[in-house]
Design a protein around this motif. Sequence first.
Motif, PDB file in Angstrom:
ATOM      1  N   LYS A 184       5.705  -0.974  -0.321  1.00  0.00           N
ATOM      2  CA  LYS A 184       5.167  -1.628   0.861  1.00  0.00           C
ATOM      3  C   LYS A 184       5.740  -3.100   1.058  1.00  0.00           C
ATOM      4  O   LYS A 184       5.805  -3.345   2.211  1.00  0.00           O
ATOM      5  CB  LYS A 184       3.822  -1.638   1.048  1.00  0.00           C
ATOM      6  N   ASN A 185       5.593  -3.828   0.130  1.00  0.00           N
ATOM      7  CA  ASN A 185       5.927  -5.387   0.242  1.00  0.00           C
ATOM      8  C   ASN A 185       7.486  -5.388   0.015  1.00  0.00           C
ATOM      9  O   ASN A 185       7.963  -6.690   0.009  1.00  0.00           O
ATOM     10  CB  ASN A 185       5.197  -6.093  -0.987  1.00  0.00           C
TER      11      ASN A 185
ATOM     12  N   GLU B  81      -2.699   8.816  -4.681  1.00  0.00           N
ATOM     13  CA  GLU B  81      -3.449   7.936  -5.264  1.00  0.00           C
ATOM     14  C   GLU B  81      -5.009   8.062  -4.709  1.00  0.00           C
ATOM     15  O   GLU B  81      -5.840   7.761  -5.620  1.00  0.00           O
ATOM     16  CB  GLU B  81      -3.250   6.371  -4.392  1.00  0.00           C
TER      17      GLU B  81
ATOM     18  N   LYS C  35      -1.204   3.028  -7.313  1.00  0.00           N
ATOM     19  CA  LYS C  35      -1.517   1.869  -6.085  1.00  0.00           C
ATOM     20  C   LYS C  35      -0.547   0.839  -6.310  1.00  0.00           C
ATOM     21  O   LYS C  35       0.117   0.481  -5.201  1.00  0.00           O
ATOM     22  CB  LYS C  35      -3.162   1.491  -6.391  1.00  0.00           C
ATOM     23  N   GLN C  36      -0.288   0.234  -7.519  1.00  0.00           N
ATOM     24  CA  GLN C  36       0.541  -0.622  -7.612  1.00  0.00           C
ATOM     25  C   GLN C  36       1.986  -0.170  -7.239  1.00  0.00           C
ATOM     26  O   GLN C  36       2.785  -1.264  -6.616  1.00  0.00           O
ATOM     27  CB  GLN C  36       0.674  -1.270  -9.238  1.00  0.00           C
ATOM     28  N   GLN C  37       2.456   0.857  -7.661  1.00  0.00           N
ATOM     29  CA  GLN C  37       3.762   1.243  -7.043  1.00  0.00           C
ATOM     30  C   GLN C  37       3.972   1.390  -5.484  1.00  0.00           C
ATOM     31  O   GLN C  37       4.796   1.041  -5.102  1.00  0.00           O
ATOM     32  CB  GLN C  37       4.069   2.643  -7.747  1.00  0.00           C
ATOM     33  N   ILE C  38       2.854   1.988  -4.855  1.00  0.00           N
ATOM     34  CA  ILE C  38       2.708   1.928  -3.658  1.00  0.00           C
ATOM     35  C   ILE C  38       2.960   0.543  -2.773  1.00  0.00           C
ATOM     36  O   ILE C  38       3.762   0.321  -1.856  1.00  0.00           O
ATOM     37  CB  ILE C  38       1.590   2.874  -3.001  1.00  0.00           C
ATOM     38  N   ASN C  39       2.062  -0.363  -3.476  1.00  0.00           N
ATOM     39  CA  ASN C  39       2.112  -1.636  -2.735  1.00  0.00           C
ATOM     40  C   ASN C  39       3.461  -2.506  -3.162  1.00  0.00           C
ATOM     41  O   ASN C  39       3.966  -3.292  -2.459  1.00  0.00           O
ATOM     42  CB  ASN C  39       1.098  -2.728  -3.512  1.00  0.00           C
ATOM     43  N   TYR C  40       3.934  -2.060  -4.340  1.00  0.00           N
ATOM     44  CA  TYR C  40       5.440  -2.593  -4.558  1.00  0.00           C
ATOM     45  C   TYR C  40       6.459  -2.087  -3.538  1.00  0.00           C
ATOM     46  O   TYR C  40       7.318  -3.036  -2.927  1.00  0.00           O
ATOM     47  CB  TYR C  40       6.018  -2.062  -5.907  1.00  0.00           C
TER      48      TYR C  40
ATOM     49  N   PHE D 225       4.878   6.427   3.062  1.00  0.00           N
ATOM     50  CA  PHE D 225       4.166   6.518   1.996  1.00  0.00           C
ATOM     51  C   PHE D 225       2.999   7.690   1.763  1.00  0.00           C
ATOM     52  O   PHE D 225       1.936   7.494   1.103  1.00  0.00           O
ATOM     53  CB  PHE D 225       3.520   5.129   1.989  1.00  0.00           C
TER      54      PHE D 225
ATOM     55  N   ARG E  58       5.092   3.865   7.969  1.00  0.00           N
ATOM     56  CA  ARG E  58       3.686   4.084   7.156  1.00  0.00           C
ATOM     57  C   ARG E  58       3.865   5.543   6.617  1.00  0.00           C
ATOM     58  O   ARG E  58       3.370   5.931   5.580  1.00  0.00           O
ATOM     59  CB  ARG E  58       2.507   3.636   7.875  1.00  0.00           C
TER      60      ARG E  58
ATOM     61  N   ASN F 227       0.307   7.957  -0.990  1.00  0.00           N
ATOM     62  CA  ASN F 227      -1.053   7.513  -0.519  1.00  0.00           C
ATOM     63  C   ASN F 227      -2.044   8.469  -1.154  1.00  0.00           C
ATOM     64  O   ASN F 227      -3.085   8.524  -1.459  1.00  0.00           O
ATOM     65  CB  ASN F 227      -1.298   7.068   0.742  1.00  0.00           C
TER      66      ASN F 227
END
Length: 793
Positions: free
Chosen positions: A453-454, A668, A446-451, A661, A658, A665
């Motif tokens: 995405k941001n 995850e 989850k952290q890697q995906i958010n990283y 990912f 999107r 996703n």
Amino acid sequence: MFKNFFKVAFRNLWRSKGFSAINIIGLAIGMASAIIILLWIENEVGFDQFHEKKSRIYQVWNRVKREGIINSWNNTPKILAPTLEKDLPEVEQAARVNYTTSFLFGFGDKKIMAPGNLVDSNFLQIFSFPLLEGNPKTVLSDLHNVVITRQLAIKLFGKDEDAIGKVVKIADKENFTVTGVLKDLPNNTQFSFEYLLSWSAWNHVPALGPDDTDWGNNSTQTYVLLKANTSFASAESKVKIIKQRYDDEAKKMGWQMFLYPISRWHLYSNFENGYETNGGRITFVRLFAIIAAFILLIACINFMNLSTAKSEKRAKEVGIRKVIGQRKISLISQFIGESILFAFIAGIIAIVIVQFFLPAFNQLTHKQLLIPVSNIYFWMVALGFVIFTGILAGSYPAFFLSSFQPVKVLKGSFQKANSLVTPRKILVVFQFTFAITLIICTIIVKQQINYAKNRQIGYNKTNLIYHFFTGDIGKNYGLIKNELLSSGAAIAVTKTSAPLTENWSDGWGQEWEGKDPNDKTDFREYNEDGGLGAVAGLQFISGRDIDAQKYLTDSSAMIINESALKAMRFKNPIGQVVKSNGQQWHVVGVIRDFILESPYEPTKPMLIYGPKAWFMNMQIKLSSKNSTSQNLKTAESIFKKYNPEYPFEYKFVDEAYREKFEDENRTEILASLFAGLTILISCLGLFGLATYMAEARIKEIGVRKVLGASVMGITTLLSKDFAKFVIIAIILASPIAWFAMDKWLNSYAYRINISWLVFTLSGLVTLVIALLTVSYHAIKAAIANPVKSLRSE
């Protein structure tokens, strides 16, 4: 004998209905999870393995050193397939397949967009896609033949109409005759088409451009069928140098080609420095196979713990059976038989659970998995699976219960609940080690995906849509653009070679002043007609956007990105001349890097060519003054006005972004799902062990209460042992999860660093869940009346 066995088994099941229900449900959940994962694994492993000649089918790949790194990819020249058939006696057949292209199919009043491929006429002789109607040797023998799937045939002609011989108009230009109908493709194939056209129709279908024999144009995919009993090594050695024989530039570069077998296309096609690595989808298949095995094992551990937790109630039964002469092997058979009965009931429930949740799982994984209820082999495997699970789950309880000594049992002194190490405690620690590992992995994914995405993408994707050139859009582009702007639906419009989220072209060999002769930098190549900066909000470091209306020479203008500027080593890039694709382009602007491909990888050097280049779609920036639905409605009416035969099929750029990912996703969500199931099953096991411990220490608790111990003190006493189990599991799980996730993250150039907070948070969450699970029995035992527990004393 069997009647007595079933009678005893059902009596024991019914005597402890609540406990039996928990036992069976825990086992059923574990079995259902394993079944769903195994169905997914079967689908993945079976990718393109249904072709009859699969042992002889290969795809041709390239291997060449550029920028100090050996690169491998599967795009090849169009001339390669006929050359292989001509030059290599080991090759029985070779076929080309172009990129999937959507064309408008017309039949009477019906107009349908369908995706498909142009292929050589022998394609259906190499690959075993079953024809419902037609001969695979002749269905594509003529340039005006078309083969369609059953799904497309129903769309065009209806369910009951015979499609063979029907004439359809493709791309609103030429007529083609349906000569074959294919069974709809399975979802475990790398091919995705609803029609097949003969390669000879290439120059008769608009929007494809001319066919060519250029060895430098790697724009199609080539498949080879080797002759039976031929030497693979001989064929491989000749394929290796085939391009060098016909292309001088390839010879200078030491360009190699190789044959890649069909068995490895889907699961193993992950290359580093030119050679296959252990990465790819096989990593996920192995990972989920391990998860399936562990979830089933944890469910079986639950069964063991819950069964042995009720050992006191069956101890006297065992003692009496032994006293009257029943042998140990008979007792073991009885208990394993009971566990198989439990597993059989759990198996039925598991099938129901799978049937209920499979549609949601299919939607999540984009699969079409199903339980093959009509397949006798499935039921044979299912029966074997149930028996195996029953034996595995019942083995320890059977040997544990059958080992009771009659004298100790009948005296009531057989238990050793307070031993420092017991099999049950070890099994609970094992359960929670696996559960905590999954929780840690889920958080890190989850952290890697958010990283990613941001990450700054380098352009503004808000209110940005694109539409491919279909029908008359290219011819009427100027009119469509003007009306979109004048209507107020759009504030900026341009045409480009590809969507902003995809790379459709790259190349090397460009020339510029001061270039190192040994420089083989591979540039991403993109085209715009002018105004892309305004449409996408590109950030210019220096210079300006392309504008051919204001600057007449901008028809051959070029924009480069930061990475290209570094690669070209321009001190003053504006005005520099770059020779590419037989033309001279002058640089008018430099933009900040933007993400064209994977958000997990560094951006590549990019050249954006001006109006003299080729174009395939429109980029439209919708106005923020109107609602999105109003803008789209206006745009649709304009497109219908100038391109009436084709549907208005647009896509939002942010939606396309999107999709980058999706795999992560999905990983995850699946990891979260299985982590949750593992925790649930593990807590059922903990519930069983808490029951056992509370029952085993009931007299100790009674004595403590008589001597003045408080409810809180007794609850803490019973709970702290379980906290120890979880803490040990955290200590064991943390290095395992760190090793696995660090290895996974190493496959991404743009990645997070693993923080110790992840392990702390995962441990605390699991500890709280565990303590809440055991608190019921701890509090129940603590508030019990000591008179009842000490009455026998």
